[in-house]
Scaffold this active site. Structure first.
Site: not given
Lengths: 185, 291
Positions: B31, B240, B243, B265, B271
């Site tokens: 980090g 979606c 899909c 997607c 997808c």
């Protein structure tokens, strides 16, 4: 004659770095790393030096390793200078000689903890036994044959400052960053 | 075929050594943003110069590279970076998440769970999560040193006071191992939970801002929130249209001049994989749109 280095530097250094990255990202994991032999260092330590050291990094050599042959090899292939522990980016040597100088190595500053040294410890053996490791990079816990020393707990306690260790043995490499919590069992 | 006029993976070895040292320190201090001497790359800032440098320093000849831009493999940024490494490093490339060993991404994490054998490289425009709250580097550095993130909590609180909820939808700040607050790059906050204890190593490169940072595998990553306003990973409340996936992150696409729209997607590989397996969404009838 100076010992050889990598023959195909870009590709061999890339593979060596990925091994080092894998080790540092997963403390306790022992990875294979290919490096030249006949340098006075283990192939693993030699590969680390070739991959990470250059004209901008100071190296402290432990007395056990400090030979004209190794100095010549490092200078010829990396251009890295030799320095006292206080100026070292990398410290190379066996644990008995590195441990006493650990407090003298740069551990970074609280606002720049990255400005710290990376000791590379040459080991007689390296195995997944001994000290229990937990922390970032480790799913549950790992084990690594670390020297029995309070130095690792003190190093972790100094976070965000601290040293990040590599342990080398032959063509094998493991790492211990400052974030790893070490329990001696 | 490699362009032999270039070194393997474009960068010279001195530059790679410098970047590699920065990456290792970044991994050792999860980090924390490690400064590095970012090079000019043959693409403009904002196109992933940081990610490209991290990828170049990490690639080996044995890697299989996937590059996505907002989840898509077939957009300009993704295609040009993928071709760049095909030309300069001669690496194998793929569009399938599960086949990739190294994935460079702009602003998404793939839907398919990552594995221990994969590295994610994020392109980061503004690595400093506090930058728009405190412009002085000297001050933000001190805040990170002291883990003093009151300012960020005030910002999130003001979000709640104004909007009733935390309105930050992307680049949602995270707390790493309870020390450093980190920008996850502009991924949607839908993707934030995927950062927590991920089995894959995550590397972040900011070229213009000259910073590299990292999340080792299994690092604890917590999205900032309040007890009474817990963090929520959000997405468009649709399935979606191609899909039918109900659990993937969606892009909204305007399809005509009359306000018609569809949701698809954002992860094109996800997808396409679902459609190839026979899943069909509201507008996805027929197979002519399947790659």
């Amino acid at each position: 004659m100076t010992a050889p280095a990598f023959t195909d530097t870009p590709r061999e250094a890339a593979r060596a770095f990925r091994a080092a990255l894998d080790a540092m990202a997963r403390p306790g994991r022992i990875v294979e790393i290919a490096g030249p032999s006949g340098t006075g260092l283990s192939p693993a330590a030699a590969a680390l030096v070739l991959t990470l050291a250059d004209r901008g990094t100071g190296i402290w050599l432990a007395p056990a390793l400090d030979t004209p042959g190794l100095r010549g090899w490092i200078t010829f292939h990396t251009g890295a200078g030799f320095t006292a522990p206080e100026g070292a980016t990398f410290a190379l040597g066996p644990w008995e000689e590195i441990e006493p100088i650990l407090p003298r190595l740069p551990a970074g500053q609280p606002d720049y903890p990255d400005r710290s040294a990376t000791p590379i410890i040459e080991c007689q053996s390296l195995s997944k036994t001994g000290a229990r490791l937990t922390g970032p990079g480790i799913r549950d816990s790992a084990r690594l044959s670390l020297p029995d020393s309070p130095a690792f707990a003190a190093n972790a306690a100094a976070f965000p400052c601290g040293l990040d260790f590599f342990f080398t043995c032959g063509a094998h490499l493991a790492a211990l960053p400052r974030t790893t919590h070490v329990e001696v069992c | 075929m490699t362009d032999q006029a270039y070194n393997f993976a474009y960068l010279d070895e001195d530059t790679k050594r410098m970047i590699r040292r920065a990456i290792l320190k970044g991994v050792a201090i999860p980090g924390y943003q490690v400064p590095f001497a970012s090079r000019e790359m043959p693409m403009p800032y904002g196109w992933g110069t940081g990610g490209v440098q991290v990828t170049a320093a990490c690639l080996t000849p044995e890697d299989t590279l996937k590059v996505i831009d907002q989840g898509a493999d077939d957009t300009t940024n993704a295609v040009s970076i993928r071709r760049f490494f095909q030309r300069t490093a001669d690496v194998a490339v793929t569009e399938h998440t599960r086949d990739a060993t190294l994935i460079q991404t702009r602003h998404r994490i793939p839907e398919e769970p990552l594995t221990e054998d994969q590295i994610m490289v994020f392109q980061v425009p503004i690595p400093e999560p506090l930058r728009f709250l405190e412009p002085r580097e000297t001050e933000t550095r001190k805040m990170h040193e002291l883990s003093d993130y009151g300012l960020m909590h005030v910002k999130l609180y003001e979000d709640i006071a104004k909007n009733g909820h935390i309105a930050t939808a992307y680049d949602y700040p995270v707390m790493v191992e309870e020390h450093y607050v980190m920008s996850p790059s502009p991924i949607p906050r839908f993707d934030n939970p995927k950062l927590d204890r991920s089995p894959a190593l995550m590397l972040f490169g900011a070229g213009r801002e000259q910073r590299i940072y990292a999340l080792p595998p299994y690092t604890k990553v917590r999205s900032l929130d309040f007890e009474d306003h817990p963090f929520e990973a959000s997405k468009a409340d649709h399935a979606c249209d191609l899909c039918g996936a109900e659990d993937s992150y969606l892009d909204e696409v305007i399809v005509d001049d009359a306000g018609g729209r569809m949701f698809v997607c954002s992860d094109t590989d996800h997808c396409a994989g679902r459609r190839a397996a026979g899943h069909v969404g509201r507008l996805g009838a027929g197979t002519e749109d399947v790659k």
